[in-house]
Design an enzyme around this catalytic site. Structure first.
Site, PDB file in Angstrom:
ATOM      1  N   CYS A 389       0.835  -1.200   0.000  1.00  0.00           N
ATOM      2  CA  CYS A 389       0.000   0.000   0.000  1.00  0.00           C
ATOM      3  C   CYS A 389       0.875   1.259   0.000  1.00  0.00           C
ATOM      4  O   CYS A 389       1.496   1.541  -1.010  1.00  0.00           O
ATOM      5  CB  CYS A 389      -0.993  -0.050   1.155  1.00  0.00           C
ATOM      6  SG  CYS A 389      -2.504   0.833   0.758  1.00  0.00           S
ATOM      7  N   MET A 392       4.141   0.472  -1.486  1.00  0.00           N
ATOM      8  CA  MET A 392       4.152   0.410  -2.951  1.00  0.00           C
ATOM      9  C   MET A 392       4.168   1.819  -3.525  1.00  0.00           C
ATOM     10  O   MET A 392       4.914   2.120  -4.481  1.00  0.00           O
ATOM     11  CB  MET A 392       2.915  -0.363  -3.422  1.00  0.00           C
ATOM     12  CG  MET A 392       2.656  -0.318  -4.909  1.00  0.00           C
ATOM     13  SD  MET A 392       1.526   1.023  -5.346  1.00  0.00           S
ATOM     14  CE  MET A 392       0.943   0.488  -6.933  1.00  0.00           C
ATOM     15  N   HIS A 515      -3.577  -5.192   0.358  1.00  0.00           N
ATOM     16  CA  HIS A 515      -2.970  -5.708   1.592  1.00  0.00           C
ATOM     17  C   HIS A 515      -2.988  -7.237   1.597  1.00  0.00           C
ATOM     18  O   HIS A 515      -3.935  -7.841   2.093  1.00  0.00           O
ATOM     19  CB  HIS A 515      -3.741  -5.207   2.812  1.00  0.00           C
ATOM     20  CG  HIS A 515      -3.585  -3.752   3.065  1.00  0.00           C
ATOM     21  ND1 HIS A 515      -2.698  -3.252   3.990  1.00  0.00           N
ATOM     22  CD2 HIS A 515      -4.189  -2.685   2.509  1.00  0.00           C
ATOM     23  CE1 HIS A 515      -2.772  -1.937   4.000  1.00  0.00           C
ATOM     24  NE2 HIS A 515      -3.674  -1.562   3.110  1.00  0.00           N
ATOM     25  N   GLU A 517      -1.393  -9.195   3.435  1.00  0.00           N
ATOM     26  CA  GLU A 517      -1.239  -9.742   4.790  1.00  0.00           C
ATOM     27  C   GLU A 517      -2.569 -10.148   5.410  1.00  0.00           C
ATOM     28  O   GLU A 517      -2.618 -11.045   6.255  1.00  0.00           O
ATOM     29  CB  GLU A 517      -0.505  -8.737   5.691  1.00  0.00           C
ATOM     30  CG  GLU A 517      -1.264  -7.470   6.088  1.00  0.00           C
ATOM     31  CD  GLU A 517      -1.173  -6.332   5.075  1.00  0.00           C
ATOM     32  OE1 GLU A 517      -0.882  -6.603   3.888  1.00  0.00           O
ATOM     33  OE2 GLU A 517      -1.411  -5.168   5.462  1.00  0.00           O
TER      34      GLU A 517
HETATM   35  N1  GLN Z   1      -2.032   6.650   2.668  1.00  0.00           N
HETATM   36  C1  GLN Z   1      -2.156   5.861   1.485  1.00  0.00           C
HETATM   37  C2  GLN Z   1      -3.523   6.009   0.825  1.00  0.00           C
HETATM   38  O1  GLN Z   1      -4.468   6.419   1.458  1.00  0.00           O
HETATM   39  C3  GLN Z   1      -1.834   4.403   1.760  1.00  0.00           C
HETATM   40  C4  GLN Z   1      -2.781   3.730   2.703  1.00  0.00           C
HETATM   41  C5  GLN Z   1      -2.242   2.448   3.275  1.00  0.00           C
HETATM   42  O2  GLN Z   1      -1.047   2.207   3.282  1.00  0.00           O
HETATM   43  N2  GLN Z   1      -3.135   1.623   3.811  1.00  0.00           N
HETATM   44  O3  GLN Z   1      -3.690   5.696  -0.325  1.00  0.00           O
END
Ligand code: GLN
Length: 558
Positions: A389, A392, A515, A517
């Site tokens: 997330c 990435m 995600h 995980e």
């Molecule tokens: N802050 C980022 C977004 O809102 C990533 C969110 C996250 O890592 N769950 O897109």
């Protein structure tokens, strides 16, 4: 009481006494696992007594990780344990907070549903709690519903839940319900004794609320003697075989086997007047535990994040590494690295000894440059990398800055004025101002492209993964990225959003917008984690794995 209907759903309530953090979630999950292994269909629900509607708006320092279900509910991290133990997905109905209960009742009051009536904790709040508890049973999907009441008996905020349990026992009949009370037996080293008084007091408090527990699970650091069990049974009014020892374990995954030895499943089934069916088949679980305790290899992986002071903030990631480690017969030693402490001058010393780097999910500006610096190091030094997330998104920003040469590239979350917003807010997010439950949440499909690391891991072209974010890879830049060597290896088939990126000329460098995980379980480790750990093992042994187009690796996975 009504006569027993053999098809009636049974309800097990798990309460806690003496202190918090006794591990009600793990005991609930362990019991559920054993009942499942006997052939029952079981689910677990968590009732949380706080006023937030869900934990989605809580800082991870407050309450640990926010777990996300397939249907997009932001929930308590205990639901992660339930899924990892049972291998069965949970849903919004599996986690209810006081905030959600009150919100429902207040909305109903505004609609006029209670016209003329005074709306009160009893009966309106307790009725809504009871409705939520029965909801899972009414789906017809489960034989047994285990409901864990958050908090400790005696807390002001738990009272409506305890009262609801009392009423449900009366309504459903004693043999359709069981109450398990979890307590602590403190050990006094000066006298060398386990003390039972706090347990007696917490049971007395439950009795004051009209609930007689059927089973006592006693957390202890020393084994209990038979005399001690008899004493607790006598003073707390339970059968001696219903006094269950829960001794400290070296891993949570041992607890189901400890509970099997203590016959917690049998005691509960007897109370519920249900057949024991077959002996629980725990062979696969035992094999997992055997490998967990006797690894052949070891790798060190850096987990770069900004909430590392509280390990629970990355619970599912840490557990996914345990599962993937076992699949590789490898102990994964996680080095928790604070992203704010990483800088260009020290990064080599900080990361050079690691076999892999994971950059964690997160929100906001703090620690971002440290994450980008860590990613640059992993990219340039061919260290296996997994970005989840925000991890990435940072990998995309890093590539844009240092490979494509867009010096000011950023995510518009951190720099809304960047001339190169390579990560940008999704169109549908731009109009949203409410913070709770408004991200892109839950399960979405992803097409995985053949000949990529992602395909090598999954072994198939269609996957479903869970999301929790507002920002996305900015599709305008995709061609520039691909030409320079960062390819999109997964797309959302419906809207074309980039879901997975990876580097062509790197042993293993993968970033995922979702995600993974959340989907890793004990008996089904997540393929991306399994492959990532394998890549770190290859690095540890100096071996670089090759990728062949169309290769399927999933078949070799547990
Ligand atoms: N802050 C980022 C977004 O809102 C990533 C969110 C996250 O890592 N769950 O897109």
């Amino acid at each position: 009481m009504s006569p027993l209907n053999p098809t009636t759903v049974r309800y097990v309530f798990v309460t806690g006494g003496v202190t918090s953090s006794l591990g009600k979630g793990i005991i609930s999950a362990s019991l559920a696992k054993l009942l499942q292994a006997r052939g029952y269909r079981v689910t677990i629900q968590k009732l949380d007594p706080y006023i937030n509607v869900d934990p989605g708006t809580l800082n991870p320092y407050e309450h640990g990780e926010c777990f996300v279900t397939n249907d997009g509910a932001e929930t308590d991290l205990d639901l992660g344990h339930y899924e990892r133990f049972l291998g069965v997905p949970t849903s919004q109905a599996n986690n209810v907070t006081t905030g959600r209960i009150y919100q429902t009742v207040i909305n109903r009051e505004r609609e006029g549903a209670y016209l003329g009536k005074t709306v009160q904790v009893i009966p309106h709040i307790t009725d809504e709690i009871k409705r939520r508890i029965k909801l899972l049973g009414e789906t017809g999907e489960y034989d047994i519903v285990i409901t864990e009441i958050g908090g400790t008996v005696g807390d002001i905020e738990s009272l409506p839940y305890i009262e609801s349990v009392r009423q449900l026992i009366w309504e459903m009949g004693s043999s359709n319900t069981a109450v398990i009370h979890l307590t602590l037996l403190p050990y006094l080293s000066t006298t060398g004794e386990l003390k039972t008084k706090p347990t007696q007091h917490s049971v007395k408090m439950l009795l004051e609320y009209g609930i007689q527990p059927d089973v006592l699970v006693c957390r202890t650091e020393k084994p209990m003697t038979n005399d001690l069990r008899r004493k607790i049974a006598l003073f707390c009014n339970v059968n001696i075989n219903a006094v269950i020892e829960s001794i400290d374990a070296s891993t949570i995954y041992e607890v189901p086997l400890l509970m099997l030895k203590e016959q917690l499943d049998k005691v509960v089934l007897n109370k519920l007047k249900l057949a024991l069916k077959q002996e629980p088949d725990m062979q696969a679980w035992k094999d997992f535990l055997g490998k967990l305790k006797n690894p052949v290899h070891e790798v060190r992986i850096g987990l770069v994040g900004k909430y590392i002071e509280l390990k629970d903030a990355y619970k599912s990631i840490a557990e996914a590494f345990i599962h993937a480690g076992v699949a590789n017969e490898c102990r994964v030693k996680l080095e928790w690295i604070h992203s704010e402490k990483i800088d260009a001058e020290h990064v080599r010393a900080q990361l050079a000894e690691l076999h892999g780097v994971l950059v964690a999910p997160g929100f906001g500006e703090r620690g971002i440059e440290g994450k980008i610096t860590a990613i640059r190091f992993a990219r340039e030094n061919k260290v296996p990398f997994l970005g989840i997330c925000l991890g990435m998104q940072c990998a995309v920003v890093e590539f844009a800055r240092h490979v494509l040469g867009y010096a000011d590239a950023h995510s518009s979350e951190m720099n809304p004025g960047s001339a190169h917003p390579v990560i940008d807010m999704m169109a549908e997010q731009k109009e949203i101002t409410n913070k709770g439950g408004t991200m892109r949440l839950g399960e979405y499909a992803c097409s995985v492209h053949k000949g990529t690391r992602a395909f090598q891991a999954y072994g198939k072209t269609r996957i479903n993964e869970r999301h929790r974010h507002r920002f996305e890879f900015n599709g305008k830049y995709q061609d520039a990225f691909e030409q320079a060597g960062m390819v999109a290896s997964g797309h959302n088939p419906d809207n074309g959003l980039v879901e997975i990126v990876e580097l062509k000329n790197h042993p293993w460098f993968v970033g995922v917008q979702f995600h993974p995980e959340y989907k890793s379980t004990v008996l089904n480790p997540h393929p991306l984690f399994v492959r990532f750990v394998k890549a770190t093992l290859d690095r540890a042994s100096g071996h670089i794995s090759e990728i062949r187009s169309g290769e399927s690796a999933a078949s070799s996975m547990v």
